[in-house]
Design an enzyme around this catalytic site. Structure first.
Site, PDB file in Angstrom:
ATOM      1  N   ASP A 119       0.863  -1.176   0.000  1.00  0.00           N
ATOM      2  CA  ASP A 119       0.000   0.000   0.000  1.00  0.00           C
ATOM      3  C   ASP A 119       0.906   1.235   0.000  1.00  0.00           C
ATOM      4  OD1 ASP A 119      -2.382   1.583   0.373  1.00  0.00           O
ATOM      5  OD2 ASP A 119      -1.744   1.834   2.448  1.00  0.00           O
ATOM      6  N   ASP A 140      -1.754  -0.609   6.139  1.00  0.00           N
ATOM      7  CA  ASP A 140      -1.918  -0.097   7.510  1.00  0.00           C
ATOM      8  C   ASP A 140      -3.313   0.375   7.826  1.00  0.00           C
ATOM      9  OD1 ASP A 140      -1.929   2.311   6.017  1.00  0.00           O
ATOM     10  OD2 ASP A 140      -1.268   3.408   7.785  1.00  0.00           O
ATOM     11  N   ASP A 193      -7.248  -1.765   3.965  1.00  0.00           N
ATOM     12  CA  ASP A 193      -6.312  -2.824   3.571  1.00  0.00           C
ATOM     13  C   ASP A 193      -6.671  -4.176   4.183  1.00  0.00           C
ATOM     14  OD1 ASP A 193      -4.607  -1.064   2.107  1.00  0.00           O
ATOM     15  OD2 ASP A 193      -3.770  -0.356   3.993  1.00  0.00           O
TER      16      ASP A 193
END
Length: 775
Positions: free
Chosen positions: A318, A517, A521
């Site tokens: 990410d 995080d 996600d």
């Protein structure tokens, strides 16, 4: 009662029982030996037989219980060996086998206890009570009674029981148990405090933001309990080998008996196969790896996740909070030439102290990093999401976005210039006005983590073939990262469900790791073969969905965990192959009559000890042999990074001086340059000299090559040369100030000095982090 509180007494009770059995058989063996030396063979045989029988009875009970749980192991071979020794009258052999078996269990308990130390330390820190204010009185209550909004006193040395925020003053916290960070951190009024950290300073008050059961530390304790109970695939594979090994042992023992006609040979084969290192070394190596990761601030949820870490072929990252820091940081200031940039920042940050907006807090954090003295505002008024107004030191200050501030100022050439200057992709702008006139503007951005480049390179060195960036951000912003980070692919403007599809699509090339995080996600983390959550500031949902949680805000700990996983798995397999190979070789020697049962028992115990000690190597750092290795303690790393942060205002001043002298009258430029020259010689150059004369020689002495850090020393020389050139240019100015050519030359020099200093600091930071002992 939680599962972890049930498991620990059971584990301790079983270990105590094993110690008692070991003591009994040791006493029986010694008593029998004393009787034999006293020429009383009848008493010695009785003592040895009785000790063996007690251990055998206990072992048979354990086997029955295990079979009831549908668990199968190699303890059956030990039972056959002891039973065979009693039937054949080999009482000394049976006693030695019983001693070796119980001794092996005690050694296994010791090794497991040593390996679980870091995980157990986390569990043992769970607080049971807290000091809560109620009706103006301080009461000691159970942490289960704490609710959001409770006012709590945290005394020196106490562990914070719940998540919350500092109510008043400064909290000095030791976060090492959770993150591995050695140095205490400071949290001011209103700043968050994480449960599980310890108060390393004076007592402070806090307000709980969650119940104890919902706190960060409660989630970590739950994860630790799961990690201690989980079995790795390689451990389950070892269990399946046990059946094959049992069959081979019985066939070989029976064959030796039939071929020789001597039952004693069958007994010798059984003895040397008891117990096999297969069932001891593998779980020890795996739990050692899990424990070592915990010591580095990386919580791995069990051996299965650790083993899978060693097999990763594709890593999906990410962007926000993973590749980038996840927080807005001040990257540039532009002010009117008649104002000091640090003074404008101080005024804006002083006003923003009263706001909880994330950008306002970032501006306040930037001012505190530069050690500016903020004052309390008066008459402040906030327009939610737009900006604030108030009085600072007798001046009317307005801070906010363009629309908010521009409506409160008169238009000037500088305001028109700023309107164009703030138009940059990937940044957020904050403007500050003083007494109705625009004073300056600040650009903030979510910067790429300083260790990101080296982490990606080290991931490839660790066996990762493909690195993909998956983000919900705009395509142009994501692609700008690909241009300098060396990513294999970038997929942008994704929704949470899209990230899950990316994980499934990438799985065709091998096991996939997802690193993120945020709450968005969590689905992808759960779908990946290994989900890794950046849990230092991430959402609880992502930490729950992940297989690995990085508790410290450092992406490079991911590489540390992967390397630990590789090493632990390798050591586990080494122990299996070595232990099985030696055991099988000894069994064939016994089958052909080259080893007696007593000799076989002693040899097998030696094999067990070697296999277990080898497995415990997973707790330590790799041994690089004779070659010197450079090592930077974590505390020293933190100190070096702090020194660089303290010098950033000096580097900023290079840029501000460059901008100011563009419009300053010629007669004022000489003083401006003299002040800058003095600042560089007072603060920057002494730092560079200290690095060259003290730090670099110390690091070179530990390195394998004597010319290590030569490039860094060369950068120091260039910085010193350019500062000397600045001094020369300043002294060469005429009485009426610089000519146009001299002004251009000074600006060119300052731009170059700023660029090389910023680059040098970034290079040093990356090198220092690489030198930190994280293997």
């Amino acid at each position: 009662m939680t599962k972890s509180r049930v498991v620990e007494p059971f584990w301790q009770g079983r270990e105590l029982g094993r110690r008692i059995l070991l003591s009994l058989i040791a006493v029986a063996l010694l008593a029998g030996t004393a009787a034999w030396l006293a020429d009383r063979p009848d008493l010695s045989a009785s003592s040895w037989a009785a000790g063996t029988a007690i251990i055998l009875a206990s072992l048979i009970a354990e086997i029955v219980i295990s079979l009831g749980r549908k668990e199968f192991g190699l303890d059956l071979i030990a039972a056959l060996a002891m039973g065979g020794a009693l039937l054949l009258g080999e009482y000394l052999t049976g006693s030695i086998v019983a001693l070796m078996y119980t001794g092996g269990q005690a050694l296994e308990d010791f090794a497991q206890r040593r390996a679980r130390r870091e995980l157990t330390a986390l569990l043992n820190r769970v607080p049971r009570t807290a000091a809560r204010y109620a009706d103006g009185q301080l009461q000691e209550v159970s942490i289960e009674e704490l609710n959001p909004g409770a006012r709590i006193l945290i005394r020196r040395g106490e562990v914070v029981p719940v998540d919350g925020n500092v109510l008043d003053g400064i909290a000095v916290l030791d976060e090492s148990a959770l993150t591995g960070e050695a140095l205490p951190v400071r949290r001011g009024s209103g700043e968050p405090v994480t449960s599980g950290t310890m108060n390393a300073g004076d007592a402070f008050e806090m307000v709980a933001s969650s119940a104890a059961s919902d706190s960060t530390y409660a989630a970590i304790v739950s994860l630790v309990a799961a990690a201690k109970a989980a079995k790795a695939p390689i451990v389950r594979l070892a269990d399946s080998y046990a059946l094959v090994f049992l069959v081979v042992t019985i066939v070989l023992a029976g064959g030796a008996w039939i071929a020789s006609g001597e039952a004693i040979r069958a007994l010798a084969v059984l003895v040397i196969a008891t117990p096999c290192p297969l069932i001891l070394a593998v779980p020890i190596a795996i739990i050692s790896g899990v424990s070592r990761c915990a010591g580095k601030g990386v919580l791995v949820k069990g051996g299965g996740a650790l083993e899978m870490l060693a097999r990763m072929k594709t890593v999906i990252l990410d962007k926000t909070g993973t590749i980038t820091d996840g927080r807005a940081r001040l990257i540039e200031i532009k002010t009117r030439t008649d104002l000091d940039p640090m003074e404008v920042l101080r005024l804006a940050a002083s006003l923003d102290q009263g706001s909880h907006h994330v950008i306002a807090r970032a501006l306040v954090a930037a001012a505190r990093e530069r050690e500016l003295k903020l004052v309390a505002p008066s008459g402040s008024l906030e327009v939610a999401g737009s900006g604030m107004t108030g009085n600072i030191d007798g001046h009317e200050i307005a801070v906010g976005g363009w629309d908010f501030v521009s409506a409160r100022i008169v238009e000037t050439a500088f305001s028109r210039e700023i309107r164009e200057w703030i138009r940059r992709d990937g940044t957020v702008s904050v403007l500050a006005a003083k007494d109705g006139i625009l004073a300056g503007a600040f650009l903030l951005a979510d910067e790429v983590r300083p260790e990101a480049g080296s982490v990606l390179r080290r991931l490839r060195d660790a066996g990762v073939d493909r690195i993909v960036l998956a983000t919900g951000d705009r395509t142009e912003l994501a692609e700008s990262l690909q241009s300098f980070l060396g990513l294999d692919s970038v997929v942008a403007e994704l929704k949470p469900e899209d990230k899950t599809r990316i994980v499934e699509a990438e799985r065709s090339a091998g096991p996939v790791m997802m690193v993120g995080d945020g709450v968005n996600d969590a689905p992808a983390l759960a779908a990946a073969d290994v989900g890794v959550a950046m849990g230092a500031r991430g959402a609880a949902a992502s930490s729950e969905a992940a297989d690995v949680v990085i508790l410290v805000d450092r992406l490079d700990r991911l590489v540390s965990a992967i390397r630990i996983a590789h090493r632990s798995r390798s050591i586990a397999l080494q122990s299996v192959y070595m232990g099985m190979g030696l055991s099988v070789a000894g069994m064939f020697a016994a089958a052909f009559g080259y080893l007696t049962p007593v000799q076989g028992a002693l040899l097998q115990e030696a094999i067990d000890v070697v296999a277990i000690l080898n497995a415990l190597r997973a707790l330590g750092s790799p041994n690089h042999g004779w070659q010197k290795t450079t090592h930077l303690p974590h505390a020293e790393l933190m100190q070096l990074e702090a020194e660089h942060r303290a010098l950033m205002d000096v580097v900023d001043e290079l840029r501000h001086t460059t901008e100011r002298i563009q419009n300053l009258p010629k007669t004022e430029i000489r003083k401006e340059l003299a002040d800058l020259d003095a600042l560089l010689r007072r603060r920057l150059l002494p730092h560079e000299r200290q690095d060259d004369e003290e730090l670099y020689p110390r690091l070179r002495s530990r390195a394998a090559t004597p010319d290590a850090f030569a490039g860094m020393s060369r950068a120091h020389m260039e910085i010193q040369r350019q500062v000397h050139s600045l001094t020369s240019l300043r002294k060469a100015l005429g009485a009426h100030g610089p000519s146009p050519a001299q002004r251009y030359e000074i600006q060119r020099l300052l731009h170059g000095l700023e660029a090389i200093t910023r680059l040098h600091f970034a290079q040093e930071l990356e090198i220092y982090r690489l030198l930190e002992d994280e293997q």
